[in-house]
Design a protein around this motif. Structure first.
Motif, PDB file in Angstrom:
ATOM      1  N   UNK A 121       5.466  -1.699 -41.238  1.00 49.04           N
ATOM      2  CA  UNK A 121       6.709  -1.121 -40.743  1.00 49.04           C
ATOM      3  C   UNK A 121       6.565  -1.049 -39.232  1.00 49.04           C
ATOM      4  N   UNK A 122       7.536  -1.579 -38.514  1.00 45.87           N
ATOM      5  CA  UNK A 122       7.498  -1.560 -37.048  1.00 45.87           C
ATOM      6  C   UNK A 122       8.806  -0.989 -36.509  1.00 45.87           C
ATOM      7  N   UNK A 123       8.672   0.071 -35.742  1.00 44.36           N
ATOM      8  CA  UNK A 123       9.827   0.671 -35.081  1.00 44.36           C
ATOM      9  C   UNK A 123       9.687   0.340 -33.595  1.00 44.36           C
ATOM     10  N   UNK A 124      10.547  -0.525 -33.061  1.00 46.35           N
ATOM     11  CA  UNK A 124      10.448  -0.889 -31.650  1.00 46.35           C
ATOM     12  C   UNK A 124      10.632   0.339 -30.750  1.00 46.35           C
ATOM     13  N   UNK A 125      10.063   0.253 -29.566  1.00 44.88           N
ATOM     14  CA  UNK A 125      10.119   1.355 -28.601  1.00 44.88           C
ATOM     15  C   UNK A 125      11.539   1.872 -28.407  1.00 44.88           C
ATOM     16  N   UNK A 126      12.510   0.986 -28.368  1.00 44.66           N
ATOM     17  CA  UNK A 126      13.906   1.384 -28.157  1.00 44.66           C
ATOM     18  C   UNK A 126      14.437   2.289 -29.266  1.00 44.66           C
ATOM     19  N   UNK A 127      13.795   2.303 -30.446  1.00 42.08           N
ATOM     20  CA  UNK A 127      14.266   3.095 -31.581  1.00 42.08           C
ATOM     21  C   UNK A 127      13.348   4.273 -31.908  1.00 42.08           C
ATOM     22  N   UNK A 128      12.280   4.478 -31.133  1.00 42.61           N
ATOM     23  CA  UNK A 128      11.352   5.575 -31.419  1.00 42.61           C
ATOM     24  C   UNK A 128      12.013   6.942 -31.321  1.00 42.61           C
ATOM     25  N   UNK A 129      13.021   7.087 -30.475  1.00 40.91           N
ATOM     26  CA  UNK A 129      13.725   8.376 -30.378  1.00 40.91           C
ATOM     27  C   UNK A 129      14.381   8.731 -31.715  1.00 40.91           C
ATOM     28  N   UNK A 130      14.870   7.737 -32.447  1.00 37.50           N
ATOM     29  CA  UNK A 130      15.462   7.980 -33.766  1.00 37.50           C
ATOM     30  C   UNK A 130      14.389   8.456 -34.744  1.00 37.50           C
ATOM     31  N   UNK A 131      13.202   7.840 -34.677  1.00 39.75           N
ATOM     32  CA  UNK A 131      12.094   8.251 -35.539  1.00 39.75           C
ATOM     33  C   UNK A 131      11.684   9.688 -35.215  1.00 39.75           C
ATOM     34  N   UNK A 132      11.612  10.029 -33.921  1.00 41.25           N
ATOM     35  CA  UNK A 132      11.253  11.395 -33.530  1.00 41.25           C
ATOM     36  C   UNK A 132      12.315  12.383 -34.010  1.00 41.25           C
ATOM     37  N   UNK A 133      13.595  12.037 -33.881  1.00 43.16           N
ATOM     38  CA  UNK A 133      14.679  12.912 -34.340  1.00 43.16           C
ATOM     39  C   UNK A 133      14.609  13.093 -35.857  1.00 43.16           C
ATOM     40  N   UNK A 134      14.384  12.017 -36.582  1.00 47.21           N
ATOM     41  CA  UNK A 134      14.242  12.075 -38.030  1.00 47.21           C
ATOM     42  C   UNK A 134      13.119  13.047 -38.394  1.00 47.21           C
ATOM     43  N   UNK A 135      11.972  12.914 -37.733  1.00 50.88           N
ATOM     44  CA  UNK A 135      10.815  13.746 -38.028  1.00 50.88           C
ATOM     45  C   UNK A 135      11.089  15.214 -37.697  1.00 50.88           C
ATOM     46  N   UNK A 136      11.731  15.440 -36.572  1.00 57.37           N
ATOM     47  CA  UNK A 136      12.087  16.805 -36.153  1.00 57.37           C
ATOM     48  C   UNK A 136      12.969  17.483 -37.205  1.00 57.37           C
ATOM     49  N   UNK A 137      13.977  16.770 -37.683  1.00 59.05           N
ATOM     50  CA  UNK A 137      14.885  17.338 -38.677  1.00 59.05           C
ATOM     51  C   UNK A 137      14.215  17.495 -40.046  1.00 59.05           C
ATOM     52  N   UNK A 138      13.343  16.585 -40.400  1.00 57.08           N
ATOM     53  CA  UNK A 138      12.636  16.673 -41.685  1.00 57.08           C
ATOM     54  C   UNK A 138      11.641  17.826 -41.697  1.00 57.08           C
ATOM     55  N   UNK A 139      11.017  18.040 -40.547  1.00 58.75           N
ATOM     56  CA  UNK A 139       9.973  19.056 -40.468  1.00 58.75           C
ATOM     57  C   UNK A 139      10.543  20.466 -40.405  1.00 58.75           C
ATOM     58  N   UNK A 140      11.764  20.621 -39.972  1.00 50.68           N
ATOM     59  CA  UNK A 140      12.411  21.924 -39.954  1.00 50.68           C
ATOM     60  C   UNK A 140      12.254  22.689 -38.729  1.00 50.68           C
TER      61      UNK A 140
END
Length: 140
Positions: A121-140
């Motif tokens: 699975x590769x998330x390009x640098x331009x999309x890492x903010x989406x991954x961080x937002x996803x993680x932030x919301x999942x973690x609570x």
């Protein structure tokens, strides 16, 4: 249009064509979903999904259908989990506070191996903010 603007536009179009339209999209309504997809089509490579605040994300990898113990690697971190197989994908759960998920946030790269089969699975640098937002919301 200046020459530099035109060159930049052509380069962007060529980059999109090389990727075949694949992108990462974050959906925040209902369960949280971060999908590697071609928008407006049923074509998916990977989906991360969680309930907000649950602290656990499910990773679905399309094109792979291996079940068993999965080894998940990102950077220098490793985790194991149970991979379930379905007709068109495999699924494995990951805690969002696990070091492997933390490395995934930094590197954007994750490898899932079941038996001898690997899927990256590769998330390009331009999309890492989406991954961080996803993680932030999942973690609570």
């Amino acid at each position: 249009m200046t020459l530099l603007t035109m060159i930049a536009a052509i380069a962007a179009l060529q980059g999109a064509a090389l990727q075949g339209g694949w992108t990462w999209t974050l959906y925040e309504d209902g369960p949280l979903v971060l999908a590697n997809e071609i928008p407006d089509t049923p074509q998916l490579k990977a989906i991360l999904e969680c309930q907000p605040g649950a602290g656990v994300a499910r990773l679905d990898l399309f094109g792979a259908t291996a079940a068993g113990i999965a080894t998940i690697v990102s950077g220098t971190a490793t985790a194991t989990g149970e991979s379930e197989a379905f007709s068109d994908h495999q699924s494995v759960a990951l805690r969002t506070d696990h070091p492997v998920f933390g490395q995934f946030l930094v590197t954007g790269a994750l490898d899932v191996a079941v038996g001898g089969a690997h899927q990256a699975v590769a998330v390009p640098t331009a999309h890492l903010a989406k991954l961080r937002r996803f993680t932030e919301l999942c973690s609570g």
